[in-house]
Design a protein around this motif. Structure first.
Motif, PDB file in Angstrom:
ATOM      1  N   ILE A  18     109.891  53.054 109.958  1.00 42.13           N
ATOM      2  CA  ILE A  18     111.164  53.109 109.933  1.00 42.13           C
ATOM      3  C   ILE A  18     111.641  52.083 108.851  1.00 42.13           C
ATOM      4  N   VAL A  19     112.888  52.835 107.916  1.00 39.48           N
ATOM      5  CA  VAL A  19     113.001  52.187 106.858  1.00 39.48           C
ATOM      6  C   VAL A  19     114.285  51.209 107.263  1.00 39.48           C
ATOM      7  N   ASN A  20     114.038  50.037 107.118  1.00 39.14           N
ATOM      8  CA  ASN A  20     115.209  48.947 106.918  1.00 39.14           C
ATOM      9  C   ASN A  20     116.131  49.144 108.104  1.00 39.14           C
ATOM     10  N   PRO A  21     115.989  49.362 109.601  1.00 36.41           N
ATOM     11  CA  PRO A  21     116.823  49.427 110.642  1.00 36.41           C
ATOM     12  C   PRO A  21     117.807  48.338 110.761  1.00 36.41           C
ATOM     13  N   LEU A  22     117.332  47.154 110.461  1.00 37.29           N
ATOM     14  CA  LEU A  22     118.160  45.876 110.972  1.00 37.29           C
ATOM     15  C   LEU A  22     118.608  45.395 109.683  1.00 37.29           C
ATOM     16  N   ALA A  23     119.496  45.654 108.685  1.00 37.22           N
ATOM     17  CA  ALA A  23     120.060  45.157 107.613  1.00 37.22           C
ATOM     18  C   ALA A  23     120.768  44.070 108.087  1.00 37.22           C
ATOM     19  N   ASP A  24     121.300  43.043 107.087  1.00 34.98           N
ATOM     20  CA  ASP A  24     122.240  41.938 107.143  1.00 34.98           C
ATOM     21  C   ASP A  24     123.349  42.534 107.947  1.00 34.98           C
ATOM     22  N   ALA A  35     124.612  39.685 110.449  1.00 35.75           N
ATOM     23  CA  ALA A  35     123.194  38.906 110.983  1.00 35.75           C
ATOM     24  C   ALA A  35     123.484  37.420 111.062  1.00 35.75           C
ATOM     25  N   GLU A  36     122.991  36.712 112.139  1.00 36.20           N
ATOM     26  CA  GLU A  36     123.399  35.208 112.324  1.00 36.20           C
ATOM     27  C   GLU A  36     122.396  34.543 111.023  1.00 36.20           C
ATOM     28  N   PRO A  37     122.841  33.370 110.543  1.00 32.13           N
ATOM     29  CA  PRO A  37     121.952  32.844 109.605  1.00 32.13           C
ATOM     30  C   PRO A  37     120.545  32.281 110.127  1.00 32.13           C
ATOM     31  N   SER A  38     120.655  32.027 111.322  1.00 31.99           N
ATOM     32  CA  SER A  38     119.408  31.700 111.914  1.00 31.99           C
ATOM     33  C   SER A  38     118.358  32.507 112.383  1.00 31.99           C
ATOM     34  N   SER A  39     118.751  33.984 112.112  1.00 36.56           N
ATOM     35  CA  SER A  39     117.857  35.078 112.212  1.00 36.56           C
ATOM     36  C   SER A  39     117.183  35.416 110.952  1.00 36.56           C
ATOM     37  N   ALA A  40     116.060  35.281 110.912  1.00 36.62           N
ATOM     38  CA  ALA A  40     115.291  35.799 109.490  1.00 36.62           C
ATOM     39  C   ALA A  40     115.387  37.127 109.494  1.00 36.62           C
ATOM     40  N   ALA A  41     115.537  37.615 107.991  1.00 31.63           N
ATOM     41  CA  ALA A  41     115.646  39.031 107.795  1.00 31.63           C
ATOM     42  C   ALA A  41     114.491  39.803 108.059  1.00 31.63           C
ATOM     43  N   GLY A  42     113.087  39.290 107.905  1.00 26.74           N
ATOM     44  CA  GLY A  42     111.799  39.846 108.389  1.00 26.74           C
ATOM     45  C   GLY A  42     111.601  40.948 107.274  1.00 26.74           C
ATOM     46  N   PRO A  43     110.505  41.934 107.543  1.00 25.04           N
ATOM     47  CA  PRO A  43     110.170  43.001 106.751  1.00 25.04           C
ATOM     48  C   PRO A  43     111.297  44.046 106.780  1.00 25.04           C
ATOM     49  N   ALA A  44     111.382  44.681 105.739  1.00 26.15           N
ATOM     50  CA  ALA A  44     112.569  45.852 105.873  1.00 26.15           C
ATOM     51  C   ALA A  44     112.199  46.974 106.571  1.00 26.15           C
ATOM     52  N   ASN A  45     110.893  47.317 106.596  1.00 26.61           N
ATOM     53  CA  ASN A  45     110.325  48.294 107.612  1.00 26.61           C
ATOM     54  C   ASN A  45     109.562  47.870 108.703  1.00 26.61           C
ATOM     55  N   ILE A  46     109.770  48.836 109.634  1.00 28.51           N
ATOM     56  CA  ILE A  46     109.013  48.563 111.061  1.00 28.51           C
ATOM     57  C   ILE A  46     107.910  49.706 111.085  1.00 28.51           C
ATOM     58  N   ASP A  47     106.459  49.278 111.005  1.00 26.76           N
ATOM     59  CA  ASP A  47     105.322  50.008 111.048  1.00 26.76           C
ATOM     60  C   ASP A  47     105.284  50.855 112.405  1.00 26.76           C
ATOM     61  N   PRO A  48     104.622  51.892 112.533  1.00 28.52           N
ATOM     62  CA  PRO A  48     104.305  52.603 113.903  1.00 28.52           C
ATOM     63  C   PRO A  48     103.548  51.548 114.738  1.00 28.52           C
ATOM     64  N   ARG A 100     111.144  45.098 115.551  1.00 25.35           N
ATOM     65  CA  ARG A 100     111.786  44.150 115.263  1.00 25.35           C
ATOM     66  C   ARG A 100     112.771  43.820 116.010  1.00 25.35           C
ATOM     67  N   ALA A 101     113.409  42.448 116.017  1.00 22.55           N
ATOM     68  CA  ALA A 101     114.662  42.200 116.706  1.00 22.55           C
ATOM     69  C   ALA A 101     115.440  40.858 115.870  1.00 22.55           C
ATOM     70  N   ARG A 102     116.800  41.302 115.847  1.00 25.53           N
ATOM     71  CA  ARG A 102     117.367  40.372 115.040  1.00 25.53           C
ATOM     72  C   ARG A 102     118.712  40.237 115.830  1.00 25.53           C
ATOM     73  N   ARG A 103     119.314  38.748 115.742  1.00 22.29           N
ATOM     74  CA  ARG A 103     120.544  38.538 116.242  1.00 22.29           C
ATOM     75  C   ARG A 103     121.693  38.787 115.103  1.00 22.29           C
ATOM     76  N   TYR A 104     122.997  38.943 115.785  1.00 25.26           N
ATOM     77  CA  TYR A 104     124.012  39.677 115.124  1.00 25.26           C
ATOM     78  C   TYR A 104     125.277  38.851 115.909  1.00 25.26           C
ATOM     79  N   ARG A 105     126.230  38.499 115.002  1.00 28.30           N
ATOM     80  CA  ARG A 105     127.782  38.255 115.729  1.00 28.30           C
ATOM     81  C   ARG A 105     128.493  39.413 115.841  1.00 28.30           C
ATOM     82  N   LEU A 106     128.910  39.709 117.111  1.00 30.75           N
ATOM     83  CA  LEU A 106     129.652  40.928 117.368  1.00 30.75           C
ATOM     84  C   LEU A 106     131.291  40.229 117.613  1.00 30.75           C
TER      85      LEU A 106
END
Length: 392
Positions: free
Chosen positions: A44-50, A69-82, A86-92
């Motif tokens: 999956i190509v870059n589903p959790l962008a900044d 994206a919260e500053p404390s939440s690392a970007a991680g790899p752009a893609n998710i392999d089969p 991936r998980a990431r925190r955001y400010r809503l």
């Protein structure tokens, strides 16, 4: 009433999950964690962008806001392999005029829906509420720590799924069970120093698969044979893709050891080098077909020097189905001097039948030589088994 109500809808890539951290208050941002799992067969190509675009629906009037994206939440790899997630925190940002139930949609993640119940602003209107800041704080202390721990920033290092995992039973020629466990691990995570120096190390994987045949119908129910297959390989999930990204080619290559852990006359082992390209084409939503050949070269095969006569130099796998529905998989091997084997796997997700159930109904038909390593040159009666799969 405060909190988040999560309603998850099927997604083409597998699943999108949203969880709240903290108490949502109107006019104040709330921290949310978004996780995306990939149970499909291509990256999956870059589903959790900044930044993620969000449509916040209040009544009939949607408005667009942006999740940062919260500053404390690392970007991680752009893609998710089969088989990974991936998980990431955001400010809503919660608008000040939201009271009760609102709905937000994330178009970039396949219109996943989450219902937010936001509390109205807390004001000091009476002596009983002279310390308005204490109300949200006390609510948090009753249900969660004041400062919840940050999620791990090394999610790409965890063990993930590899080959199918199942337990199936059949009765032809005596009652037998077949079970398989499999996983893979990425040893060089996002924050390892070696990967920062050599980014290509991020595609190196360790894999392990264990397959057992169990004669549960015999006295004392012995295990007929168990095959242990550790491997080390390099996986490039996106070698090439079509312009519309419906077709995608990936390639893995590495070394694999296979043995049954026995000694003497019952010992079986071999070491191989393999290359495994895979082409997948998606169409009509979540439907797809995939061609997945595996080519092998035998480095060492002293315990079974003629195994190529029954297995040949590889296998061909063809899969077709729906990411969220029925799937069929055929694996064919052709020996150099005799017929090899054919295996047909059929599966259907239980979650389509019962909302709270997981896994798959799993059926398998095997015909030919070498269902187990110790019997690589033995052709038993064709076998049909039925059972349950965690991963297909």
């Amino acid at each position: 009433m405060t909190g988040l109500i999560v309603a998850i809808t099927p997604h083409a890539v597998a699943g999108v999950y949203v969880a709240q951290h903290g108490t949502p208050v109107a006019g104040q941002p709330v921290s949310v964690e978004i996780a995306v799992t990939n149970d499909g067969s291509s990256a999956i190509v870059n589903p959790l962008a900044d930044r993620l675009r969000v449509l916040l629906v209040i009544g009939a009037a949607p408005r667009e806001v942006v999740l940062e994206a919260e500053p404390s939440s690392a970007a991680g790899p752009a893609n998710i392999d089969p088989g990974s997630f991936r998980a990431r925190r955001y400010r809503l940002p919660v608008p000040a005029d939201v009271q009760g139930v609102a709905q937000f949609r994330i178009p970039d993640l396949g219109n996943a829906f989450t219902l937010v119940v936001a509390a109205p602003p807390v004001v000091a209107a009476t002596p009983a509420t002279t310390t308005p800041a204490a109300a949200p704080g006390s609510a948090r202390s009753a249900s969660a720590p004041t400062q919840p721990p940050e999620p791990s920033t090394r999610r790409d290092d965890v063990i993930s799924t590899f080959e199918p995992m199942y337990f199936i039973v059949g009765t032809r020629g005596g009652t037998t069970a077949k079970m398989q466990l499999s996983f893979k691990h990425r040893p060089f995570g996002e924050d390892t120093r070696l990967r920062q120096w050599v980014p290509a190390l991020g595609n190196v994987h360790f894999g392990y698969t264990q397959t057992s045949l169990w004669d549960i119908g015999k006295e004392s129910a012995p295990f007929r044979d168990t095959s242990y297959r550790p491997s080390l390989f390099y996986l490039e999930p996106d070698v090439w893709h079509t312009r519309d990204q419906r077709g995608r080619l990936s390639v893995s290559a590495g070394v694999e050891h296979e043995s049954n852990g026995k000694d003497g006359d019952n010992s079986r082992s071999l070491n191989t080098v393999f290359v495994r390209p895979r082409y997948k084409f998606s169409f009509d939503g979540d439907k797809y077909v995939a061609l997945w050949p595996k080519l092998v070269y035998y480095i060492e095969k002293s315990d079974n020097s003629d195994i190529r006569r029954y297995r040949g130099y590889g296998e061909l796998n063809l899969r077709a189905g729906d990411e969220n529905g029925f799937e069929a998989s055929v694996t064919w091997r052709k020996g150099t001097s005799t017929f090899g084997s054919v295996q047909l796997d059929l599966s259907y997700p239980l979650r389509r039948q019962r909302d709270n159930a997981g896994g798959y109904i799993f059926a398998q038909y095997f015909h030919g030589y070498g269902e187990s390593l110790i019997e690589y040159d033995v052709k038993r009666r064709s076998q049909f088994r039925l059972g349950y799969a965690i991963v297909r």
